[in-house]
Design a protein around this motif. Structure first.
Motif, PDB file in Angstrom:
ATOM      1  N   ILE A 139       0.839  -1.203   0.000  1.00  0.00           N
ATOM      2  CA  ILE A 139       0.000   0.000   0.000  1.00  0.00           C
ATOM      3  C   ILE A 139       0.867   1.243   0.000  1.00  0.00           C
ATOM      4  CG2 ILE A 139      -1.989  -1.030   1.115  1.00  0.00           C
ATOM      5  CD1 ILE A 139      -0.924   0.175   3.736  1.00  0.00           C
ATOM      6  N   GLU A 140       0.274   2.305  -0.544  1.00  0.00           N
ATOM      7  CA  GLU A 140       0.977   3.584  -0.582  1.00  0.00           C
ATOM      8  C   GLU A 140       0.051   4.617   0.053  1.00  0.00           C
ATOM      9  OE1 GLU A 140       3.396   5.775  -4.082  1.00  0.00           O
ATOM     10  OE2 GLU A 140       1.236   5.666  -4.388  1.00  0.00           O
ATOM     11  N   ILE A 141       0.604   5.395   0.977  1.00  0.00           N
ATOM     12  CA  ILE A 141      -0.215   6.397   1.654  1.00  0.00           C
ATOM     13  C   ILE A 141       0.085   7.770   1.059  1.00  0.00           C
ATOM     14  CG2 ILE A 141       1.384   6.692   3.614  1.00  0.00           C
ATOM     15  CD1 ILE A 141      -1.372   6.658   5.316  1.00  0.00           C
ATOM     16  N   ASN A 142      -0.963   8.569   0.909  1.00  0.00           N
ATOM     17  CA  ASN A 142      -0.834   9.880   0.249  1.00  0.00           C
ATOM     18  C   ASN A 142       0.293  10.718   0.838  1.00  0.00           C
ATOM     19  OD1 ASN A 142      -2.975   9.275  -1.342  1.00  0.00           O
ATOM     20  ND2 ASN A 142      -4.407  10.703  -0.412  1.00  0.00           N
TER      21      ASN A 142
END
Lengths: 315, 251
Positions: A139-142
């Motif tokens: 996952i990539e967080i903003n």
């Protein structure tokens, strides 16, 4: 590594000691940034000494107050959220303590949260298990958003303890602290052996052990090897041992260097708890037991004959 | 108390062995059996027992999900819930968004007790209950394995890593439940028929005024690395030699 990012790690402590899962969360934090501070909320001034020794810690922040005697999430969360205002990341161990606490911190800060970081890809990208570890999400967080996360202890090693970080005593910030939750007590087994989640060797028994009394032979072997003792859910449900010994999806997820499964068939839910173990040794009477499919070393034997023999070879 | 609100999630049934999509964009759900998240089912069972013991008047269930989520809400009604609320949303949401949507229902219904599972068995997040509790500064008791109601106070036994913790919380409160709390009842056919007539309200999340912009992007979903297949040994002597070879036993 982005060194200007500031990470706050929340220390978990119990009965006067900082728990090892804290050290693993510090390890994860150090992979995100070199600016890592450790926050200790407790009523025990002696904890800061231990806290300042963890390698990778820049500064230990301490608030000593009787409010923090029993780690109540609704009391701690507003305090942590206040301190977190000058941080980019808030990390806590993914234990019942961290899971109880961090979502409340996220809600005060009005941000999304990541549960169970198992790998840091870069400062915004992480891996985490879903479906009880049967799938792994990347996952990539903003950008620009504060990151609140829990760290899966089984996925990180302890940091060393040769540091001498400075300790800063903070005043209790002026936030609303509720009084609607009261701690009444904890029933805890007296621990004669290493904690399941930190032991390098774990010996577990399943339904095949047959009774609470029969677990004695596993305790003997554990003491010989300096090991912790766990159990499958079947053994817990049969009443042989208390639930805090349960290893598996519905119990504790562990990653010892060496794991022994005695009389454990190998249900999916148990395997989910030991997937990250170094070497898995399975001893079972049933040659078709599914545990043999994932074991590194399998032995088809009656555990009551095997263990005394094994013990004698260890002398 | 007047009302208990139980929050349930539609998930892949816990007996299904999940399969990952070939393009690693997620998990295959087409044609896969779906159920109420087992921890939420335990939460609902507990709510029904509290009502049946005369300590609550109404049990309301709420779920957020695609239109098929109504299957799980009907199952909940068949178990004994009085009415259901469906917030229809086609794609997965982040727990903070779920908590905010649920907070609108809590504002409308004003339940004294909110129950849900400690986590959903798909994303394993374990966040929603605690977030919802913080939104209202309500007390929370997570990992509950026993609940006792006395007047306006709940005594909750919590299964924590160190053993069993006992907390007292004042109502209104949120409790997230663990496996050992109870064993949910089986649904009987007449109850399934009856459930079809129970009220099920469908809400559009737009009407609830909550921002649903994602802040976490799932880049990829993959299978965990498989364990290497092992060896079979004959006896304890062989095991001792093998462990010594691997450096796991001292000479």
């Amino acid at each position: 590594m982005t060194s200007d990012q500031k990470v706050l790690v929340i220390a978990e402590h119990f009965q006067g000691e900082i728990i090892s899962s804290t050290s693993k969360a510090i390890n994860c934090a150090s992979q995100i940034s070199s600016q890592v501070d450790l926050l200790v909320l407790s009523n025990d001034p002696n904890l800061s000494d231990h806290a300042s020794r963890y390698d990778g810690i820049n500064e230990v922040l301490v608030i000593n107050d009787d409010l923090f005697e029993n780690s109540i999430a609704s009391i701690m969360a507003p305090v942590i959220a206040e301190i977190a205002s000058s941080y980019d990341y808030v990390l806590a161990p993914s234990t019942t303590f961290g899971k109880d606490l961090t979502p409340r911190v996220s809600a005060v800060l009005d941000v999304s949260q990541i549960t169970d970081i198992m790998e840091v890809i870069d400062s915004r990208t992480f891996k985490r298990p879903v479906y009880a570890g049967n799938a792994i999400e990347t996952i990539e967080i903003n950008q620009g958003q504060k990151v609140v996360a829990t760290v899966r202890p089984a996925s990180f090693k302890d940091v060393g303890d040769s540091n001498n970080a400075s300790v800063k005593i903070l005043d209790l910030p002026s936030v609303d602290i509720p009084n609607h939750t009261r701690f009444k007590g904890i029933q805890s087994e007296v621990k004669e052996r290493p904690d399941l989640q930190v032991a390098s060797v774990v010996i577990s028994g399943g339904r095949g052990v047959g009774s609470a009394e029969n677990f004695e032979i596993l305790y003997q072997l554990a003491d010989k090897l300096g090991a912790s003792v766990g159990a499958s859910r079947a053994a817990v449900d049969a009443g042989y041992v208390p639930n805090d010994m349960q290893v598996g999806q519905t119990g504790k997820i562990i990653a010892p260097d060496l794991y022994f499964a005695f009389g454990i068939s190998g249900a999916i839910q148990h395997i989910a708890g030991i997937k990250d173990a170094g070497t898995i040794v399975a001893v079972n009477k049933d040659p078709d037991a599914p545990i043999f499919e994932i074991a590194d070393i399998g032995i088809v034997a009656d555990l009551f004959e095997f263990i005394p023999d094994f013990l004698s070879k260890l002398d | 108390m007047e009302k208990i609100l139980v929050c349930i999630k539609r998930v892949i049934d816990y007996n299904v062995k999940i399969r990952i999509k070939p393009d690693e964009s997620g998990v295959i759900t087409d044609g896969v059996k779906m159920s109420i998240n087992p921890f939420d089912e335990i939460a609902l069972e507990e709510a029904l027992r509290i009502k049946e013991s005369g300590n609550a008047n109404e049990v309301i269930i709420v779920s957020i999900g695609p239109d098929d989520t109504q299957q799980q809400l009907r199952t909940g009604l068949a178990m004994g819930a009085d009415r259901a609320i469906h917030i229809e949303h086609p794609t997965p949401l982040e727990p903070i968004q779920v908590a905010k949507l649920l907070s609108r229902i809590v504002e409308q219904e004003q339940p004294e007790l909110i129950l849900m599972g400690k986590q959903a068995i798909d994303d394993d997040a374990n966040q929603t209950g605690q977030m919802l509790a913080q939104i209202f500064s309500y007390p929370q008791a997570t990992f509950a394995s026993k609940i006792t109601l006395t007047g306006n106070t709940l005594e909750v036994v919590r299964e924590v890593d160190q053993g069993l913790e006992i907390l007292d919380v004042d109502l209104p409160a949120i409790v997230t439940v663990d496996l050992r709390l109870n064993e949910p009842r089986y649904v009987k056919l007449p109850d399934i028929m009856k459930a079809k007539k129970k009220p099920l309200e469908v809400l559009d999340p737009v009407s609830l005024d909550v921002s649903l912009d994602p802040s976490i992007k799932v880049l990829n979903v993959s299978a965990p690395p498989p364990r290497q297949s092992g060896v079979m040994l004959e006896d304890a002597s062989q095991l001792v030699s093998s462990l010594k070879e691997k450096g796991l036993l001292n000479d």
